[in-house]
Scaffold this motif. Structure first.
Motif, short mmCIF file in Angstrom:
data_model
loop_
_atom_site.label_atom_id
_atom_site.label_comp_id
_atom_site.label_asym_id
_atom_site.label_seq_id
_atom_site.Cartn_x
_atom_site.Cartn_y
_atom_site.Cartn_z
N LEU A 1 11.09 1.98 -3.20
CA LEU A 1 11.63 1.51 -1.92
C LEU A 1 13.13 1.41 -2.08
N GLN B 1 16.55 -5.29 -3.74
CA GLN B 1 15.98 -6.62 -3.55
C GLN B 1 15.96 -7.35 -4.88
N SER B 2 15.37 -8.53 -4.85
CA SER B 2 15.27 -9.30 -6.09
C SER B 2 14.30 -8.63 -7.04
N ASN B 3 13.36 -7.86 -6.48
CA ASN B 3 12.37 -7.16 -7.30
C ASN B 3 12.46 -5.68 -7.00
N MET C 1 1.62 -0.57 -1.97
CA MET C 1 2.95 -0.96 -2.44
C MET C 1 2.79 -1.83 -3.69
N LYS D 1 4.87 -4.22 -6.00
CA LYS D 1 6.13 -4.97 -6.18
C LYS D 1 6.19 -5.41 -7.63
N THR E 1 -0.21 -8.75 4.47
CA THR E 1 -0.76 -7.56 3.82
C THR E 1 -1.95 -7.96 2.93
N GLU F 1 -1.50 -3.55 0.36
CA GLU F 1 -1.42 -2.41 1.26
C GLU F 1 0.02 -2.32 1.76
N PHE F 2 0.48 -1.11 2.05
CA PHE F 2 1.83 -0.90 2.60
C PHE F 2 1.70 -0.85 4.12
N LEU F 3 2.62 -1.49 4.82
CA LEU F 3 2.55 -1.51 6.29
C LEU F 3 3.63 -0.61 6.86
N GLN G 1 11.68 -11.49 6.55
CA GLN G 1 10.35 -11.57 5.93
C GLN G 1 9.25 -11.22 6.91
N LEU H 1 7.65 -8.12 9.56
CA LEU H 1 7.67 -6.70 9.90
C LEU H 1 6.91 -6.49 11.20
N ILE I 1 5.53 -11.28 5.24
CA ILE I 1 5.46 -10.85 3.83
C ILE I 1 6.23 -11.83 2.93
N ASP I 2 6.16 -11.55 1.65
CA ASP I 2 6.96 -12.23 0.61
C ASP I 2 6.65 -13.72 0.50
N GLU J 1 6.67 -15.62 -2.10
CA GLU J 1 7.11 -16.19 -3.38
C GLU J 1 7.63 -17.61 -3.24
N1 LIG Z 1 3.49 -4.58 2.50
C1 LIG Z 1 4.63 -4.03 2.91
N2 LIG Z 1 4.64 -2.97 3.72
C2 LIG Z 1 5.81 -2.40 4.10
N3 LIG Z 1 7.02 -2.80 3.70
C3 LIG Z 1 7.08 -3.87 2.91
C4 LIG Z 1 5.89 -4.55 2.48
N4 LIG Z 1 6.26 -5.57 1.69
C5 LIG Z 1 7.59 -5.52 1.63
N5 LIG Z 1 8.10 -4.51 2.36
C6 LIG Z 1 9.51 -4.13 2.47
O1 LIG Z 1 10.08 -4.34 1.19
C7 LIG Z 1 11.18 -5.26 1.26
C8 LIG Z 1 11.15 -6.13 0.01
O2 LIG Z 1 9.93 -6.87 -0.04
P1 LIG Z 1 9.90 -8.38 -0.50
O3 LIG Z 1 8.49 -8.77 -0.70
O4 LIG Z 1 10.71 -9.21 0.47
O5 LIG Z 1 10.64 -8.23 -1.91
P2 LIG Z 1 11.71 -9.15 -2.66
O6 LIG Z 1 10.90 -10.27 -3.25
O7 LIG Z 1 12.26 -8.24 -3.69
O8 LIG Z 1 12.73 -9.66 -1.64
C9 LIG Z 1 10.96 -6.02 2.57
O9 LIG Z 1 12.16 -6.48 3.14
C10 LIG Z 1 10.29 -4.96 3.45
O10 LIG Z 1 11.26 -4.16 4.07
#
Ligand SMILES: Nc1ncnc2c1ncn2[C@@H]1O[C@H](COP(=O)(O)OP(=O)(O)O)[C@@H](O)[C@H]1O
Ligand SMILES: O=P(O)(O)O[C@H]1O[C@H](CO)[C@@H](O[C@H]2O[C@H](CO)[C@@H](O)[C@H](O)[C@H]2O)[C@H](O)[C@H]1O
Length: 503
Positions: free
Chosen positions: A166, A170-172, A182, A184, A212, A235-237, A358, A360, A369-370, A372
């Motif tokens: 991707l 990001q942090s990860n 996906m 991470k 997700t 799953e990826f969205l 956070q 979508l 999402i996210d 953490e």
């Molecule tokens: N399941 C997903 N489907 C589609 N895009 C995703 C999904 N999860 C994360 N993303 C995309 O990836 C980016 C980083 O994900 P995130 O979980 O926020 O990571 P981080 O912890 O590195 O910030 C999000 O801002 C989004 O654009």
């Protein structure tokens, strides 16, 4: 405030402490790795030099085990120790190849020196589709004790999907497989249960459609028996966009558009309403999965004490907060008093770091999402029951951010963001500023209305709590911005001024 940079010339000579086989394996890669590591966004820039890198686990996965020249994935968890004695744990995925194809050139880290890979190219393996396919396949087919894939159910995982990283930094580091999965990869993994695995697993189990689906997680055993989560497979969205991009786009249109007033409905307002509904549904699912409890007086005290402590630390880090500290502290005390009166306040598992980045938007509406939690909090504290309005406050702050970001971009485009020296802003400039404020107010109201309509606690009925939580978030943001994006500091600072003056 800017954080001191950790790496100087002597850091690149950081001592390498052996740990069984991993030493022989990783030592040749070290000279290339250290300076590269220091340039990563996820590297913790501590005061003081990097003193030592110690491998905790390492795993070598050749693309073709029968070919000695085959590209190799070197997976390692390393602990870095700084001269201040601070330690941080990192997950590294290094590719090793004899020659680097053109397409992988941007991922180059350096060359191995000595050992069995002497002279070979070392690079960031998440950029290499072949190695990322191999990682998923190898772990899905059993892995090893130091790197394995656990799954919540027996649903098959497709292993033939083409991977690509991707692109957002990001942090990860996330790798997408065929726009369906996906992975991470957590860059700074900690031993123990990971909040995102815990929350996504529980939400998947109660059938929540607002996030997700959890498909699995990569982890390692650390020798002492406590496993470390290294990656999260979901799953990826396929999304139309993140809430942040959409909101800033709409706010910018509203600032420059021909309408005489900010529309009550339409623009982003209907999305904000739907987002409020989605967050209320998420909270209901979290309550179903983890339960809801009335917070006991000592839990309320703990919550407000935490906010006061955080404020004191923030004032030390961001002196600009000092003139407002007394009035912010009063907002927290007011919340404490209200929370201990009447029917009290409910606590439940929350998202913890909810903002427009956070969420979508896709065909099935908003997804969140996210999970953490808030990065500044120790992992053990992130799962504590909290009032759900804390997430609402986080999102309300985000509407303010989006409006301010759109305002800044618009004024820059139109020439000059500075307040004119003679003190009198032009009528056009004032109009833009008022529009931005009105955009934020309308969308905040729409979000709250959606949240209440879908069964969430009506935010308008809890103004004291909401103001305290917004202030707490703005204080957190002031620290975050001063450390990461000092030019954004005026955004949370103007919120602090607004909140303490009762507006
Ligand atoms: N399941 C997903 N489907 C589609 N895009 C995703 C999904 N999860 C994360 N993303 C995309 O990836 C980016 C980083 O994900 P995130 O979980 O926020 O990571 P981080 O912890 O590195 O910030 C999000 O801002 C989004 O654009
Ligand atoms: O990286 P994370 O998503 O875990 O969150 C951290 O970084 C965010 C910025 O990327 C930061 O959010 C702040 O800025 C956002 C706009 O970039 C805005 O939407 C948020 O409302 C604002 O808090 C977040 O606070 C921080 O934890």
């Amino acid at each position: 405030m800017t954080t001191a940079v950790a790496v100087c010339d002597s850091c690149t000579k950081a001592r390498y402490r052996p740990a069984q086989r991993a030493d022989e394996l990783l030592r040749p890669l070290l000279p290339a790795m250290v300076p590269w590591l220091a340039g990563r966004r996820w590297f913790a820039h501590e005061r003081g030099c990097l003193q030592e890198l110690r491998p905790v686990t390492s795993t070598v996965i050749p693309l073709d085990p029968s070919d000695p020249d085959s590209p190799v994935l070197v997976h390692a968890v390393m602990v870095a120790r700084h001269s201040t004695n601070a330690t941080h744990r990192y997950q590294l995925l290094l590719g090793v190849r004899r020659g680097l194809p053109e397409r992988l050139a941007p991922a180059l880290i350096g060359q191995a020196v000595g050992g069995e890979w002497d002279g070979r190219m070392v690079y960031e393996a998440t950029a290499d589709p072949e190695l990322m396919s191999r990682l998923l396949e190898w772990t899905a087919l059993g892995g090893s004790d130091s790197l394995r894939l656990s799954r919540p159910d027996a649903a098959p995982i497709p292993l033939d999907l083409p991977p690509h990283p991707l692109s957002v930094e990001q942090s990860n580091t996330s790798v997408v497989y065929g726009d369906r999965l996906m992975l991470k990869l957590l860059r700074r993994p900690e031993p123990g249960l990971h909040p995102e695995v815990e929350v996504l697993g529980a939400l998947t189990e109660v059938g929540s459609t607002r996030t997700t689906r959890l498909l699995g997680w990569l982890s390692t055993g650390d020798g002492d028996g406590e496993s470390t989560v290294l990656g999260i497979l979901t799953e990826f969205l396929p999304a139309h966009g993140s809430g942040w991009d959409m909101a800033v786009g709409h706010a910018a249109d509203c600032l420059t558009g021909g309408r005489r007033a900010v529309p009550t409905i339409g623009g982003f307002t209907s999305d904000a309403l739907a987002l409020g509904e989605a967050v209320a549904e998420l909270h209901a699912a979290l309550a179903q999965a983890f339960g809801v409890t009335r917070m006991a007086p000592d839990e309320v005290d703990e919550l407000t004490d935490g906010m006061q402590r955080r404020l004191r630390a923030a004032v030390r880090a961001v002196p600009e907060l000092e003139p407002y500290a007394g009035r912010i502290a009063t907002l927290y005390q007011d919340f404490g008093k209200v929370a201990l009166r009447g029917r009290g306040v409910d606590g439940q598992r929350i998202h913890g770091d909810l903002h427009l980045g956070q969420v979508l938007s896709g065909d099935a509406g908003w997804k969140i999402i996210d999970f953490e939690g808030e990065p500044s909090k120790p992992v053990a504290e992130r799962g504590r029951p909290e009032p759900a309005l804390r997430d609402v406050a986080g999102m309300l702050r985000s509407f303010d951010y989006a409006a301010q970001q759109a305002l800044g971009e618009t004024l820059r485009r139109e020439g000059g963001t500075e307040q004119p020296a003679d003190g009198e802003p032009s009528a056009a400039r004032l109009r833009r500023i008022r529009r931005a404020q009105a955009w934020a107010v309308r969308n905040r109201r729409a979000f709250n209305a959606g949240y209440a309509a879908a069964g969430g606690t009506d935010p308008h009925c809890h103004p004291v709590a909401l103001r305290a939580f917004e202030a707490d978030k703005a204080v957190y943001e002031a620290v975050y911005e001063s450390q990461h994006r000092p030019e954004w500091l005026p955004i949370p600072m103007s919120a602090v001024q607004r909140l303490v003056s009762g507006r």
